[in-house]
Scaffold this active site. Structure first.
Site, PDB file in Angstrom:
ATOM      1  CB  ILE B  34      -1.173   0.303   1.163  1.00 44.08           C
ATOM      2  CG1 ILE B  34      -0.245  -0.129   2.347  1.00 44.08           C
ATOM      3  CG2 ILE B  34      -2.322  -0.995   1.073  1.00 44.08           C
ATOM      4  CD1 ILE B  34      -1.100  -0.151   3.697  1.00 44.08           C
ATOM      5  N   GLY B  35       2.280   1.054   0.075  1.00 40.61           N
ATOM      6  CA  GLY B  35       3.077   2.357   0.079  1.00 40.61           C
ATOM      7  C   GLY B  35       4.395   1.916  -0.208  1.00 40.61           C
ATOM      8  N   GLY B  37       8.812   3.556  -0.475  1.00 33.42           N
ATOM      9  CA  GLY B  37       9.778   4.834  -0.595  1.00 33.42           C
ATOM     10  C   GLY B  37      10.836   3.977  -1.106  1.00 33.42           C
ATOM     11  CB  VAL B  38      14.307   5.532  -1.121  1.00 35.57           C
ATOM     12  CG1 VAL B  38      15.926   4.920  -1.843  1.00 35.57           C
ATOM     13  CG2 VAL B  38      14.037   6.304  -2.075  1.00 35.57           C
ATOM     14  CB  SER B  39      15.385   2.110   2.391  1.00 35.15           C
ATOM     15  OG  SER B  39      14.958   3.161   3.235  1.00 35.15           O
ATOM     16  CB  ALA B  40      10.394   1.948   4.056  1.00 38.50           C
ATOM     17  CG  ASP B 152       7.996  15.044   5.248  1.00 44.49           C
ATOM     18  OD1 ASP B 152       7.858  15.807   4.686  1.00 44.49           O
ATOM     19  OD2 ASP B 152       8.407  13.698   4.973  1.00 44.49           O
TER      20      ASP B 152
END
Lengths: 345, 536
Positions: B34-35, B37-40, B152
């Site tokens: 469901i999502g 990122g670069v390292s997750a 963020d």
């Protein structure tokens, strides 16, 4: 919060005294006290601890006043308030635990007449460290006690006590706890203990060399746990590369057993682990006085090693790494000349 | 005050211990991504021993983190120790080989960003915005009282569950004011609350000016700025300046010579959306250039905009109804993401892809920006008033230097100006790269990933588009070179010199590299000769 302050102007000394009274109450447990009364007192205690924090750290409207901090600190350590506060942490709610942790941490840095009186107090109450360390065995307390502990070992004498205590051995287990947040906190403390006070660490490592590195190799470097292994390699590299640990390093790189372990890790499937292992391996290669058994291992594995290093590079370009690598390759090649002077006719 | 008391009660009542969820990956069954990122990567999963309850699991690749794992440790700690109804908490975290699993409540509505993208491209209604923002302010007020910055804040990090509960997520880059020399922590390194941090974190569009000019340090008020941008994002469906590629928005801000793509005119014309006075006032307060003039989260909670906030049911009815499931939205956004990656450097494509804009985009250099309360947008400050009266179809691009009056005009390929409005540098490509990966919802080594943000980056595609970008940049560079030659202005010469120097440095670096190699070879040979000598 600010309004509350103005309606009851209390001096820092008053605040500490009231806190202490309530801590005594909380610590006793008072089974005869009514539930509602007890809750009220605990609420009051929470507020007091928060007020102490605001004096020490300031808030969004005001910076801390050095005079007030100094008075607070002095009163705090005049009696046993720190011990009471540490003992009562399990009885506080989450927010107050965090406040208490910040208060204890801050007090370690407060100077009264250019003395760290927290240090004087802890030197007489070193058993408090045992309580804090044992916090790692409780998932709910570990992060709070752990943070307090790391702040206390800023004092060299306190760090020495912890290093030399029986509890030191427990860290090898704590840093592998299944709970990542607690385990990584313990790892941070472990690292702090072994890197912060250079002379104390060097002394400790020399005196406890045998058991310490036996444990380190067996429980950490040879662990199947990725994160344990990687952190342990990184820390070992840092320790051995530190100038103050030169004697320890010389001893470590003279051991055939250690070399075998590090060489085995060089073959690990994770690149970052290989790189960390290399930083330790290069010390073995760079040792100008290699014992015959070490030289022998290098000799027997020369070709394999050279082949390995030919393809070995980090994912990101790294000049230092390349320099180190060519140095290591040179050492390995040079060994050949020393060991086999009479191959040619 | 009463509000604060209520909130402080919460942690006592809630079960904040994380002992209930098992620390064993075999107890969980992963259902869907469901999502990313670069390292997750974030998965929807069920926890089998807990009656197969649904959870979200963020899987962080530790092999991509620095060895001290300080950032990861702090994120885990933050998520364990925070306890507030509007903050996404971790149930537990544990390692599985070289990955860290962070088990969190599953927020079935996903992020506000993905809701905007999927159902509200032109923004939310004011009652919805007010309801969401108030919850986020509660979270920020709590965080700030703890001495923590989120760093963020954006719609992508605001999650909503099926009951309409709103939570602030992703503490991958959060920092503690009390420990300014490390990236996080709960405890002070100095006796005073210095309120200043200097490292660089966050997502460019939402970053406060003082964060970008980070040498001055920044504090809680940076979160307030991002909060203001988030308000605009919810109102318009996207953050201001977002039709520019990330790195450009960032670089523009850094150089303080902001280029502005005037979509505020478009929105005024095409949507003619009316916003209430109190909403405009709220955003204006948050977007004050001077951090000290921005109100605290605590104060903002009392703003008149939040007078008539609705409850979670209102959000269920008005936001969540008819919304595709979060995993479906992720898949769809994944595809869109790939498309948008291609168009980052190419406005010609953009006109076709971007549903909300059908016009050519004009770019102008500006010397600063102001929040325009009337138009409800960030407005550019032009050094002098050059009205561009040319029709859109005319394809005339104007550049107005922030300091001088040099105006460059060129008819023809608009694309050649995209990169030329600031001096093209060699590191341009890597900037873009980093920004693109940030856009994917993550932050370099932090291993962070906006849990439900609809960004997915496929390395192959990124590589492709970067190559493309590089080519286009080279082309632009050439064009700029020609233009500079044409103008021979003072500044132009400077840019030229800078370029020459960069080239020279590059050349010297290559030479050095070669020399090093040679030296190594010679040394090897020397060793070899020595060996032969000693053998003889």
């Amino acid at each position: 919060m600010k309004k509350l302050f103005k309606s009851k102007p209390r001096t820092p000394v008053d605040l500490v005294r009231q806190t202490r009274d309530l801590l005594v109450f909380a610590d006793r447990g008072g089974p005869d006290t009514k539930e509602s009364k007890r809750n009220e007192k605990m609420m009051e205690l929470s507020k007091l601890i928060r007020d102490l924090k605001v004096i020490l750290y300031g808030d969004s409207d005001s910076e801390p006043v050095p005079e007030a901090c100094s008075q607070l600190t002095q009163e705090f350590f005049r009696e046993n308030t720190l011990r009471l506060l540490i003992l009562c942490v399990p009885k506080l709610n989450l927010e107050s635990r965090k406040d208490a942790t910040q208060v204890v941490a801050n007090l370690q840095r407060q100077q009264v007449q250019s003395r760290l009186i927290a240090c004087d107090y802890l030197e007489k109450n070193l058993d408090l460290m045992d309580i804090l360390i044992a916090g790692y065995e409780n998932a709910d307390l570990g992060l709070h006690y752990g943070t307090m502990l790391r702040e206390c070992i800023r004092h060299q004498t306190v760090a020495r006590y912890v290093l030399e205590s029986e509890r030191m051995k427990k860290f090898f287990g704590y840093i592998q706890l299944p709970n990542f947040d607690v385990a990584s906190d313990a790892a941070a403390t472990f690292k702090e203990l072994l890197t912060r006070h250079k002379s104390t660490v060097a002394e400790f490592l020399l005196k406890n060399y045998d058991w310490f590195f036996a444990e380190y190799n067996k429980k950490l470097l040879e662990s199947d746990n990725y994160i344990t292994k990687r952190q342990a390699l990184k820390l070992l590299g840092d320790i051995l590369h530190d100038r103050s640990n030169l004697d320890v390093m010389a001893r470590y790189v003279s051991s055939e057993e250690n070399l075998k372990i590090i060489m085995a890790i060089l073959r690990n499937s994770a690149k970052s682990i290989q790189i960390a292992a290399f930083h330790v391996f290069k010390l073995f290669a760079g040792n100008p006085n290699k014992p015959p058994r070490i030289a022998n291992i290098f000799d027997r594995n020369r070709e394999k090693l050279l082949r390995f290093f030919a393809d070995f590079k980090p994912d990101k370009e790294d000049e230092q790494f390349e320099a180190d690598k060519s140095q290591v390759v040179r050492e390995i090649v040079a060994l050949e000349c020393i060991n086999r002077p009479s191959i040619q006719p | 005050m009463a509000q604060e008391e209520k909130k402080e009660d919460y942690p006592r009542k809630a079960t904040c211990s994380n002992g209930q969820y098992p620390l064993d990956s075999n107890c969980y069954k992963i259902l869907d991504e469901i999502g990313r990122g670069v390292s997750a990567i974030v998965y929807k999963a069920i926890c089998i021993p807990m009656d197969s309850s649904v959870v979200a699991i963020k899987v962080i690749d530790l092999d991509k983190s620095r060895a001290d794992f300080d950032n990861v440790r702090c994120e885990a700690k933050t998520m364990t120790l925070l306890c507030h109804p509007n903050i996404l908490k971790a149930h537990c975290c544990f390692t599985v080989e070289s990955h860290l699993w962070v088990v969190m409540p599953f927020m079935s509505g996903g992020s506000l960003q993905s809701i905007l993208a999927s159902s509200f491209p032109n923004g939310l209604s004011e009652p919805c915005i007010a309801t969401v923002l108030k919850e986020i302010l509660s979270a920020l007020s709590y965080l700030h009282r703890q001495g923590l910055l989120h760093r963020d804040v954006k719609a992508g990090n605001i999650l909503i569950d099926s009951n309409g509960l709103v939570k602030l997520a992703d503490f991958g880059v959060s920092a503690s004011i009390y420990e300014s020399n490390s990236s996080c922590g709960w405890v002070g390194s100095s006796s005073s609350l210095s309120l200043m941090l200097t490292d660089f974190a966050g997502t460019p569009y939402w970053m406060a000016p003082e964060v970008i000019h980070s040498h001055t340090g920044y504090g809680f008020k940076a979160d307030i700025w991002s909060f203001g941008i988030t308000a605009l994002e919810l109102a318009h469906g996207r953050p201001p300046l977002s039709d520019l590629p990330l790195s450009k928005s960032l670089i523009m801000k850094i150089t303080k010579r902001f280029r502005f793509s005037d979509h505020y005119e478009k929105t005024k014309d095409s949507k003619n959306k009316k916003f209430s006075k109190s909403f405009k006032d709220l955003v204006a307060l948050c977007l004050d250039q001077d951090p000290s003039k921005r109100p605290s989260a605590e104060k903002l909670l009392k703003h008149s905009f939040f007078k008539n906030c609705k409850g979670p049911d209102f959000l269920v009815k008005n936001l969540l109804q008819g919304l595709p499931a979060v995993e479906q939205r992720f898949k769809r956004a994944d595809i869109q993401r790939l498309v948008s990656l291609e168009k980052t450097d190419d406005n010609d494509d953009k006109e076709e892809d971007d549903s909300s804009s059908g016009e050519n985009v004009r770019h102008r250099r500006i010397s600063g920006w102001n929040f325009n309360e009337e138009g409800f947008q960030l407005d550019p400050i032009f050094p002098s008033d050059h009205k561009n009266k040319d029709g859109d179809s005319d394809r005339v691009t104007k550049q107005v230097r922030s300091t001088g009056e040099t105006i460059v005009q060129e008819k023809g390929n608009e694309r050649s100006f995209e990169g030329s409005s600031f001096s093209p540098r060699q590191n341009e490509v890597s900037d873009e790269n980093e920004a693109a990966s940030r856009g994917g919802g993550s932050n370099e080594s932090h291993g962070g990933c906006s849990s439900y943000e609809s960004g997915g980056v496929n390395t192959g595609v990124v590589f492709e588009s970067l190559l493309f970008l590089k080519k286009s940049l080279d082309y632009q560079r050439q064009q700029v070179g020609q233009m500079i030659a044409l103008i021979r202005g003072e500044e132009a010469a400077e840019t030229n010199r800078e370029d020459q120097l960069m080239e020279m440095i590059e050349k010297l670096r290559m030479e050095l590299e070669n020399e090093k190699k040679k030296r190594f070879d010679v040394e090897m040979e020397l060793e070899f000769l020595k060996m032969r000598l000693s053998n003889e």
